[in-house]
Design a protein around this motif. Structure first.
Motif, PDB file in Angstrom:
ATOM      1  N   PHE A 158      19.505  -1.152  -4.284  1.00 16.38           N
ATOM      2  CA  PHE A 158      19.421  -2.111  -3.181  1.00 16.38           C
ATOM      3  C   PHE A 158      18.134  -1.887  -2.381  1.00 16.38           C
ATOM      4  CE2 PHE A 158      20.291  -3.525   1.174  1.00 16.38           C
ATOM      5  CZ  PHE A 158      20.702  -4.834   0.941  1.00 16.38           C
ATOM      6  N   VAL A 159      17.809  -0.628  -2.099  1.00 17.24           N
ATOM      7  CA  VAL A 159      16.573  -0.319  -1.377  1.00 17.24           C
ATOM      8  C   VAL A 159      15.363  -0.824  -2.154  1.00 17.24           C
ATOM      9  CG1 VAL A 159      15.080   1.530  -0.542  1.00 17.24           C
ATOM     10  CG2 VAL A 159      17.546   1.654  -0.152  1.00 17.24           C
ATOM     11  N   ALA A 160      15.367  -0.611  -3.472  1.00 11.93           N
ATOM     12  CA  ALA A 160      14.256  -1.082  -4.305  1.00 11.93           C
ATOM     13  C   ALA A 160      14.097  -2.597  -4.235  1.00 11.93           C
ATOM     14  CB  ALA A 160      14.462  -0.643  -5.752  1.00 11.93           C
ATOM     15  N   THR A 161      15.201  -3.297  -4.032  1.00 11.39           N
ATOM     16  CA  THR A 161      15.188  -4.762  -3.981  1.00 11.39           C
ATOM     17  C   THR A 161      14.603  -5.292  -2.681  1.00 11.39           C
ATOM     18  OG1 THR A 161      17.157  -4.815  -5.398  1.00 11.39           O
ATOM     19  CG2 THR A 161      16.667  -6.813  -4.146  1.00 11.39           C
ATOM     20  N   SER A 172       0.851  -1.187   0.000  1.00 10.88           N
ATOM     21  CA  SER A 172       0.000   0.000   0.000  1.00 10.88           C
ATOM     22  C   SER A 172       0.887   1.237   0.000  1.00 10.88           C
ATOM     23  CB  SER A 172      -0.908   0.012   1.228  1.00 10.88           C
ATOM     24  OG  SER A 172      -0.133   0.230   2.409  1.00 10.88           O
ATOM     25  N   LYS A 173       0.319   2.386  -0.385  1.00 11.95           N
ATOM     26  CA  LYS A 173       1.110   3.610  -0.449  1.00 11.95           C
ATOM     27  C   LYS A 173       1.661   3.978   0.924  1.00 11.95           C
ATOM     28  CE  LYS A 173       1.052   8.415  -1.965  1.00 11.95           C
ATOM     29  NZ  LYS A 173       0.271   9.505  -2.626  1.00 11.95           N
ATOM     30  N   ASN A 174       0.832   3.897   1.962  1.00  7.73           N
ATOM     31  CA  ASN A 174       1.284   4.266   3.305  1.00  7.73           C
ATOM     32  C   ASN A 174       2.410   3.357   3.784  1.00  7.73           C
ATOM     33  OD1 ASN A 174      -0.489   6.403   3.518  1.00  7.73           O
ATOM     34  ND2 ASN A 174      -2.066   5.234   4.597  1.00  7.73           N
ATOM     35  N   TRP A 183      14.380   2.603   5.090  1.00  3.89           N
ATOM     36  CA  TRP A 183      15.580   2.158   4.381  1.00  3.89           C
ATOM     37  C   TRP A 183      16.468   3.339   3.970  1.00  3.89           C
ATOM     38  CZ3 TRP A 183      18.120  -2.116   4.347  1.00  3.89           C
ATOM     39  CH2 TRP A 183      17.461  -3.304   4.668  1.00  3.89           C
ATOM     40  N   PHE A 184      15.851   4.470   3.641  1.00  4.55           N
ATOM     41  CA  PHE A 184      16.663   5.642   3.306  1.00  4.55           C
ATOM     42  C   PHE A 184      17.511   6.070   4.500  1.00  4.55           C
ATOM     43  CE2 PHE A 184      14.802   7.918  -0.639  1.00  4.55           C
ATOM     44  CZ  PHE A 184      14.785   6.720  -1.327  1.00  4.55           C
ATOM     45  N   VAL A 191       5.662   4.159   1.791  1.00  5.61           N
ATOM     46  CA  VAL A 191       6.331   5.385   2.234  1.00  5.61           C
ATOM     47  C   VAL A 191       7.080   5.140   3.535  1.00  5.61           C
ATOM     48  CG1 VAL A 191       5.951   7.714   3.119  1.00  5.61           C
ATOM     49  CG2 VAL A 191       4.759   6.966   1.059  1.00  5.61           C
ATOM     50  N   SER A 192       6.429   4.435   4.476  1.00  3.62           N
ATOM     51  CA  SER A 192       7.055   4.152   5.762  1.00  3.62           C
ATOM     52  C   SER A 192       8.324   3.318   5.592  1.00  3.62           C
ATOM     53  CB  SER A 192       6.054   3.424   6.667  1.00  3.62           C
ATOM     54  OG  SER A 192       6.663   3.037   7.881  1.00  3.62           O
ATOM     55  N   ARG A 193       8.261   2.275   4.753  1.00  2.00           N
ATOM     56  CA  ARG A 193       9.419   1.388   4.568  1.00  2.00           C
ATOM     57  C   ARG A 193      10.537   2.083   3.789  1.00  2.00           C
ATOM     58  NH1 ARG A 193      10.674  -2.337   7.733  1.00  2.00           N
ATOM     59  NH2 ARG A 193      11.764  -3.470   6.089  1.00  2.00           N
TER      60      ARG A 193
END
Length: 304
Positions: A140-143, A102-104, A113-114, A107-109
């Motif tokens: 890597f974050v996208a993975t 979900s969008k929420n 990771w950022f 955004v949280s995850r």
């Protein structure tokens, strides 16, 4: 976790995979090794359902691989695939939602990771404005952002400086500790030694080695020892003690000796101690790099 059974993949006149079978245990880090062109990428593409095998089957947690499993897999390809003109935050959000978040939640995850990757200020940057190493962090974050059960990492340290490579290694180990199963494909054999529980070696479309890393290394032991000593250089003219090499550095002498005919390291030391002062004795156990080169060379010259 993953059962790969008798996979065959043919591209025109080239057979990329020929009857390859692997069992990848849940919660393990599995090293998929092989020279360029061996078939590793073809197998990874099949697991990711980018292509289909011509024969054989893949099972994910006991179920035949199907599109529903895609959201449980995270894939970091060797050739990165980010949209260069798109803002990083928007791109991560888009990719996370493609994986069913979900969008929420996404955004949280992403923010989590950022922060871990120390890239909090990059949300509005474009990929084309980043260095290769910075792009690698984003990829890597996208993975991993969707919390996949299975991570497939193809040369994950490519483009990183030593500090960031160590950061990524620590994150891989942490994800594994939390339960992720990881397939790790690389040419960096020191990383294999540090990270992997099990390995398989593919060469010229065939699996030629498979098993626990520790067991494979032990199977290549040759009863060879390196002895460091001080004193006059010595030679051993006995068939039981085969001298492989001898060298000297300043006052320290080194002998590498293979023990034959059932002789033990104690027998070797008994032969040397009356003549020299022993400083150190170590068994020579081949590295995965040594084993890799030996097995690939046995199958003919290839490009590494």
């Amino acid at each position: 976790m993953l059962s790969i059974r008798n996979i065959v993949k043919q591209y025109a006149s080239h057979r990329a995979l020929d009857d390859v079978s692997l069992e990848i245990e849940k919660g393990k880090i599995f090293g998929l090794l092989g020279p360029n062109g061996a078939g590793k990428t073809s197998l990874i593409r099949i697991i990711n359902q980018i292509t289909a095998p011509d024969a054989g089957e893949v099972y994910f947690n006991g179920e035949k691989l199907n599109p529903d499993h895609i959201n449980k897999i995270g894939y970091l390809p060797e050739e990165r695939g980010l949209y260069k003109k798109m803002k990083i935050g928007e791109q991560m959000l888009y990719l996370a939602q493609l994986k069913g978040m979900s969008k929420n939640d996404a955004v949280s995850r992403i923010k989590y990771w950022f922060e871990k990757m120390e890239i909090q200020s990059w949300w509005d940057k474009k990929v084309e404005d980043l260095s290769k190493g910075m792009q690698q962090k984003v990829q890597f974050v996208a993975t991993v952002v969707h919390g996949p059960e299975l991570l497939i990492l193809d040369e994950p340290f490519s483009g990183f400086d030593p500090v960031n490579a160590e950061m990524i290694k620590d994150e891989i180990l942490e994800l594994n500790k939390k339960g992720a199963t990881i397939i790790f494909s690389t040419h960096r054999m020191e990383s294999v030694e540090q990270l992997c529980d099990n390995i398989a070696l593919i060469n010229k479309s065939h699996k030629i080695l498979d098993g626990r890393l520790k067991d494979i290394r032990n199977s290549y032991r040759s009863n060879t020892y390196k002895v460091e000593y001080t004193g006059e250089p010595v030679t051993i003219d006995q068939p039981e003690f085969e001298t492989i090499s001898a060298s000297a550095h300043e006052e320290l002498q080194t002998l590498t000796i293979k023990l034959n005919n059932g002789k033990s390291v104690n027998d070797l030391l008994s032969s040397l101690m009356p003549k020299v002062t022993i400083h150190q004795v170590n068994e020579v156990i081949p590295t995965i790099n040594d084993i890799f080169i030996q097995r690939v060379s046995e199958k003919g010259a290839v490009t590494l």
